[in-house]
Write a protein that holds these residues in place. Sequence first.
Motif, PDB file in Angstrom:
ATOM      1  N   LEU A  70       0.829  -1.195   0.000  1.00 24.73           N
ATOM      2  CA  LEU A  70       0.000   0.000   0.000  1.00 24.73           C
ATOM      3  C   LEU A  70       0.870   1.254   0.000  1.00 24.73           C
ATOM      4  O   LEU A  70       0.606   2.205  -0.748  1.00 24.73           O
ATOM      5  N   CYS A  71       1.908   1.264   0.823  1.00 21.55           N
ATOM      6  CA  CYS A  71       2.808   2.421   0.863  1.00 21.55           C
ATOM      7  C   CYS A  71       3.440   2.660  -0.511  1.00 21.55           C
ATOM      8  O   CYS A  71       3.533   3.806  -0.980  1.00 21.55           O
ATOM      9  N   GLU A  72       3.862   1.593  -1.157  1.00 19.55           N
ATOM     10  CA  GLU A  72       4.496   1.713  -2.473  1.00 19.55           C
ATOM     11  C   GLU A  72       3.498   2.181  -3.528  1.00 19.55           C
ATOM     12  O   GLU A  72       3.845   2.984  -4.408  1.00 19.55           O
ATOM     13  N   SER A  73       2.262   1.721  -3.448  1.00 20.09           N
ATOM     14  CA  SER A  73       1.240   2.156  -4.398  1.00 20.09           C
ATOM     15  C   SER A  73       0.933   3.639  -4.245  1.00 20.09           C
ATOM     16  O   SER A  73       0.759   4.365  -5.224  1.00 20.09           O
ATOM     17  N   LEU A  74       0.861   4.111  -3.008  1.00 28.39           N
ATOM     18  CA  LEU A  74       0.615   5.532  -2.760  1.00 28.39           C
ATOM     19  C   LEU A  74       1.781   6.373  -3.263  1.00 28.39           C
ATOM     20  O   LEU A  74       1.586   7.442  -3.860  1.00 28.39           O
ATOM     21  N   ALA A  75       2.997   5.905  -3.033  1.00 31.03           N
ATOM     22  CA  ALA A  75       4.169   6.636  -3.513  1.00 31.03           C
ATOM     23  C   ALA A  75       4.196   6.675  -5.039  1.00 31.03           C
ATOM     24  O   ALA A  75       4.528   7.714  -5.637  1.00 31.03           O
ATOM     25  N   ALA A  76       3.823   5.566  -5.673  1.00 31.01           N
ATOM     26  CA  ALA A  76       3.772   5.533  -7.139  1.00 31.01           C
ATOM     27  C   ALA A  76       2.706   6.481  -7.674  1.00 31.01           C
ATOM     28  O   ALA A  76       2.793   6.936  -8.826  1.00 31.01           O
ATOM     29  N   GLY A  77       1.713   6.810  -6.856  1.00 31.40           N
ATOM     30  CA  GLY A  77       0.670   7.752  -7.244  1.00 31.40           C
ATOM     31  C   GLY A  77       1.027   9.203  -6.987  1.00 31.40           C
ATOM     32  O   GLY A  77       0.160  10.078  -7.058  1.00 31.40           O
ATOM     33  N   GLY A  78       2.300   9.461  -6.669  1.00 30.42           N
ATOM     34  CA  GLY A  78       2.751  10.837  -6.515  1.00 30.42           C
ATOM     35  C   GLY A  78       2.659  11.389  -5.115  1.00 30.42           C
ATOM     36  O   GLY A  78       2.581  12.609  -4.928  1.00 30.42           O
ATOM     37  N   ARG A  79       2.687  10.531  -4.106  1.00 25.37           N
ATOM     38  CA  ARG A  79       2.627  10.988  -2.735  1.00 25.37           C
ATOM     39  C   ARG A  79       3.933  10.669  -2.003  1.00 25.37           C
ATOM     40  O   ARG A  79       4.631   9.719  -2.338  1.00 25.37           O
ATOM     41  N   VAL A  98     -15.809  -0.946   1.509  1.00 27.64           N
ATOM     42  CA  VAL A  98     -15.869  -2.235   2.201  1.00 27.64           C
ATOM     43  C   VAL A  98     -15.111  -3.268   1.372  1.00 27.64           C
ATOM     44  O   VAL A  98     -15.447  -3.505   0.210  1.00 27.64           O
ATOM     45  N   LEU A  99     -14.103  -3.862   1.976  1.00 29.21           N
ATOM     46  CA  LEU A  99     -13.333  -4.923   1.323  1.00 29.21           C
ATOM     47  C   LEU A  99     -13.994  -6.251   1.672  1.00 29.21           C
ATOM     48  O   LEU A  99     -13.899  -6.718   2.808  1.00 29.21           O
ATOM     49  N   GLU A 100     -14.670  -6.826   0.713  1.00 28.57           N
ATOM     50  CA  GLU A 100     -15.556  -7.953   0.988  1.00 28.57           C
ATOM     51  C   GLU A 100     -14.833  -9.185   1.531  1.00 28.57           C
ATOM     52  O   GLU A 100     -15.402  -9.946   2.300  1.00 28.57           O
ATOM     53  N   GLU A 101     -13.580  -9.401   1.131  1.00 32.34           N
ATOM     54  CA  GLU A 101     -12.862 -10.603   1.553  1.00 32.34           C
ATOM     55  C   GLU A 101     -11.823 -10.331   2.625  1.00 32.34           C
ATOM     56  O   GLU A 101     -11.070 -11.232   2.995  1.00 32.34           O
ATOM     57  N   ALA A 102     -11.763  -9.107   3.145  1.00 28.91           N
ATOM     58  CA  ALA A 102     -10.743  -8.751   4.130  1.00 28.91           C
ATOM     59  C   ALA A 102     -11.276  -8.885   5.547  1.00 28.91           C
ATOM     60  O   ALA A 102     -12.484  -8.826   5.790  1.00 28.91           O
ATOM     61  N   ALA A 103     -10.336  -9.028   6.497  1.00 29.31           N
ATOM     62  CA  ALA A 103     -10.680  -9.070   7.919  1.00 29.31           C
ATOM     63  C   ALA A 103     -10.080  -7.841   8.598  1.00 29.31           C
ATOM     64  O   ALA A 103     -10.458  -6.719   8.288  1.00 29.31           O
ATOM     65  N   THR A 104      -9.116  -8.017   9.492  1.00 29.93           N
ATOM     66  CA  THR A 104      -8.572  -6.857  10.209  1.00 29.93           C
ATOM     67  C   THR A 104      -7.455  -6.160   9.450  1.00 29.93           C
ATOM     68  O   THR A 104      -7.290  -4.944   9.555  1.00 29.93           O
ATOM     69  N   ALA A 105      -6.663  -6.913   8.692  1.00 31.10           N
ATOM     70  CA  ALA A 105      -5.534  -6.343   7.962  1.00 31.10           C
ATOM     71  C   ALA A 105      -5.952  -5.955   6.550  1.00 31.10           C
ATOM     72  O   ALA A 105      -6.953  -6.444   6.020  1.00 31.10           O
ATOM     73  N   ILE A 106      -5.166  -5.061   5.936  1.00 31.48           N
ATOM     74  CA  ILE A 106      -5.353  -4.744   4.525  1.00 31.48           C
ATOM     75  C   ILE A 106      -4.449  -5.688   3.734  1.00 31.48           C
ATOM     76  O   ILE A 106      -3.222  -5.577   3.795  1.00 31.48           O
ATOM     77  N   PRO A 107      -5.020  -6.654   3.009  1.00 28.67           N
ATOM     78  CA  PRO A 107      -4.190  -7.615   2.278  1.00 28.67           C
ATOM     79  C   PRO A 107      -3.499  -6.945   1.094  1.00 28.67           C
ATOM     80  O   PRO A 107      -3.989  -5.941   0.547  1.00 28.67           O
ATOM     81  N   ASP A 108      -2.378  -7.496   0.689  1.00 30.78           N
ATOM     82  CA  ASP A 108      -1.681  -6.965  -0.482  1.00 30.78           C
ATOM     83  C   ASP A 108      -2.579  -6.954  -1.708  1.00 30.78           C
ATOM     84  O   ASP A 108      -2.489  -6.058  -2.559  1.00 30.78           O
ATOM     85  N   ALA A 109      -3.478  -7.948  -1.814  1.00 32.47           N
ATOM     86  CA  ALA A 109      -4.367  -8.021  -2.972  1.00 32.47           C
ATOM     87  C   ALA A 109      -5.305  -6.830  -3.048  1.00 32.47           C
ATOM     88  O   ALA A 109      -5.818  -6.501  -4.123  1.00 32.47           O
ATOM     89  N   ALA A 110      -5.549  -6.181  -1.922  1.00 33.86           N
ATOM     90  CA  ALA A 110      -6.445  -5.017  -1.896  1.00 33.86           C
ATOM     91  C   ALA A 110      -5.695  -3.698  -1.866  1.00 33.86           C
ATOM     92  O   ALA A 110      -6.319  -2.630  -1.867  1.00 33.86           O
ATOM     93  N   ALA A 111      -4.360  -3.743  -1.858  1.00 39.88           N
ATOM     94  CA  ALA A 111      -3.570  -2.519  -1.693  1.00 39.88           C
ATOM     95  C   ALA A 111      -3.820  -1.520  -2.814  1.00 39.88           C
ATOM     96  O   ALA A 111      -3.942  -0.313  -2.566  1.00 39.88           O
ATOM     97  N   GLY A 112      -3.915  -2.004  -4.054  1.00 38.26           N
ATOM     98  CA  GLY A 112      -4.153  -1.097  -5.167  1.00 38.26           C
ATOM     99  C   GLY A 112      -5.498  -0.410  -5.076  1.00 38.26           C
ATOM    100  O   GLY A 112      -5.621   0.800  -5.348  1.00 38.26           O
ATOM    101  N   GLU A 113      -6.519  -1.146  -4.672  1.00 40.59           N
ATOM    102  CA  GLU A 113      -7.867  -0.600  -4.535  1.00 40.59           C
ATOM    103  C   GLU A 113      -7.909   0.473  -3.445  1.00 40.59           C
ATOM    104  O   GLU A 113      -8.502   1.545  -3.620  1.00 40.59           O
ATOM    105  N   VAL A 114      -7.265   0.177  -2.311  1.00 41.25           N
ATOM    106  CA  VAL A 114      -7.253   1.142  -1.208  1.00 41.25           C
ATOM    107  C   VAL A 114      -6.434   2.369  -1.585  1.00 41.25           C
ATOM    108  O   VAL A 114      -6.831   3.514  -1.309  1.00 41.25           O
TER     109      VAL A 114
END
Length: 291
Positions: free
Chosen positions: A39-48, A256-272
Amino acid sequence: MTTVNVNEVELGIESFGEEGAPLVLLAGGTTMLSWPDALCESLAAGGRRVVRYDLRDSGTSTTADPQAPAYTLRDLAADAAALAGVLGGGPAHLAGIGVGGMVAQVAVLDHPGAFSALTLAGTRAVAPGPPDDDLPDHDQATMSRLFARPMPDWTDREAVASFAARGAEILGDDPAAARVTAARVWDRTPGTSAAVQTANQLGTVFSRLDCAPRWRESLPGIGIPTLVVHGRRNRFFPVGNGEAIAREIPGARLLVLEEAATAIPDAAAGEVAEAMLTLGERTPPSWRAVW
């Protein structure tokens, strides 16, 4: 990684992205590793410019006595505001996950000028302990299984990692990812005493903090763009907690991440990351993600 002095304490930080880019400040719950690298890397790639940090008594931040913290929730909120000011670049997009989301809510309420946007992930609008009558409590069967486990030998890195993996399995998170993260947290923890290790691994400091006065009733006064992210399968803070926050903050978006629990999974990092990067744009007020 480095440390920054604010409010007479050292806070451990890690930065991603360009120095001059708009700042996204990530409050861990409790260590910075609550926020996944992807998630951190995706945000940085988005110019943050992304800065994640350890709260007091965790990671490389000042550690005193996790069993008797000499500070309050509002001191942690003041740390976030002060850190945003020291890092510079104008008001920051503040994000908090889990108990870090409680810090983020109070920080924006107490220090509104320090922040330009707010993201709250897997959290709730009341302090640790019994929730309000209209908020769903922890899933009791899950809590029983969590607390039935014997504590690990905190001097044994592998035992601590296995303990975290089993906890993740009970909560519905990825055990393999939790094992890796717990080992990284163990490596960054200053000492192997049970009090310090549990504060880093389990966030037990929050059960001892003064979290008064209540802040839930003040949420309608938040006037910056807000994103609420919550896992549908979160058994620790069930999704109704995130839905309540989204209702009470004007104009908040709910993801709402339909398949997630407490953590943000890598699979959802781009969406978040996409939702955070577009926060403030004219888009529908809520949506659900399936990954």
